[in-house]
Design an enzyme around this catalytic site. Sequence first.
Site: not given
Length: 399
Positions: A82, A140, A181
């Site tokens: 999107d 999202e 991370r």
Amino acid sequence: MIQPEKIQQLAAAYAADTVAVREHLHAHPELSFQETNTVAYVAEQLRQLGIEPQPVAGTGLVALIEGRNPASRVVALRADMDALPIQEQNEVSYKSTNPGVMHACGHDVHTASLLGAARILTQVRDEFEGTIKLLFQPGEELLPGGASLMIKDGVLENPRPQSVLGQHVFPHLPAGKIGLRAGRYMASTDELYLTVRGKGGHGAMPEQNIDPVVVAAHIIVAAQQIVSRRASPKLPSVLSFGKVIANGATNVIPNEVYIEGTFRTLNEEWRNEAHQHLRTLCEGLAASMGATCELEIRRGYPYLENEPRLTARTRQAAEAYLGADNVVELDQWMAAEDFAYYSQVSDACFYRLGTRAADGRYAASVHTPTFDIDKQALEVGPGLMAWLALHELAALPAK
């Protein structure tokens, strides 16, 4: 085991195709849960590779690339599709043709990268064991998040992936580098909608009124003690108010004040506790000053957890593909991403793909009207995704 050099060669060979796909997507952006043309385009691209996708979550797709012994291991790769309600200011040949809508967060890059990875993986499917599941996700950028709907529709079943990998553009790193991370990486996010009601009137006669502006000001300041005094100083938390409407005048006290904000943290237990503290504080403080208060908390995405062992394997694979100097450690980030839903129910790793040029161009942040990328990232992204999936399949125990 397939060697990284082979994947690098395929990524280079298909780089022009990936650029063309990205530029098509960039020129034809669609808002969250409205990705009808985008999903049709992606489906056609997959069919050209001999992959038959299945619809999921409205405007999402799921597809499989099966190697030898396909049931033995499963890895999922995710891309979101999107765009954002932003008017593009870039003057490029692939500028958005949809007024007021732009791929300003790089989801066109994510989708093009996953299609590029699929192109590579179909060329080597006889050389790996297991299945690679492709997740093309809608929405999202908008609650409740397309990831939650994909999961609800069973995208992590039949077959169930043992690992889920996702990438996101990162203009703070030059193209050719990625960031990782382990552990808690991105924050949960909740939207706050607060209405403080009093009794309006003439600004010269405050004794006859219950001033909601003063009450709202006290709430905005006092609420910060929830972060500074109720949360552990070792636990990142953010409480911000970004919209305050008190529609009075220089001599008019309004009847109500409307406030919007956000609360973010990296712990679900504290998140729930903070919600209750915020309700108690707002309602109690308003009542103590003769006003009333209504607080709506729209629960957003959970915090994003990169599973440590999977992240370590991803780092090892990325270093083999890019070189150790091109894989950097990321700091925690209090922004949110609905990839977090996958991380709550599966081993998951979400990493950052550098997109800035070496000379400093393409440094504009995501969610801005001048965001764009160095095209080198469109060779690195697909190849790395394919390589990470292959490396993870080889590392996983057979089911």
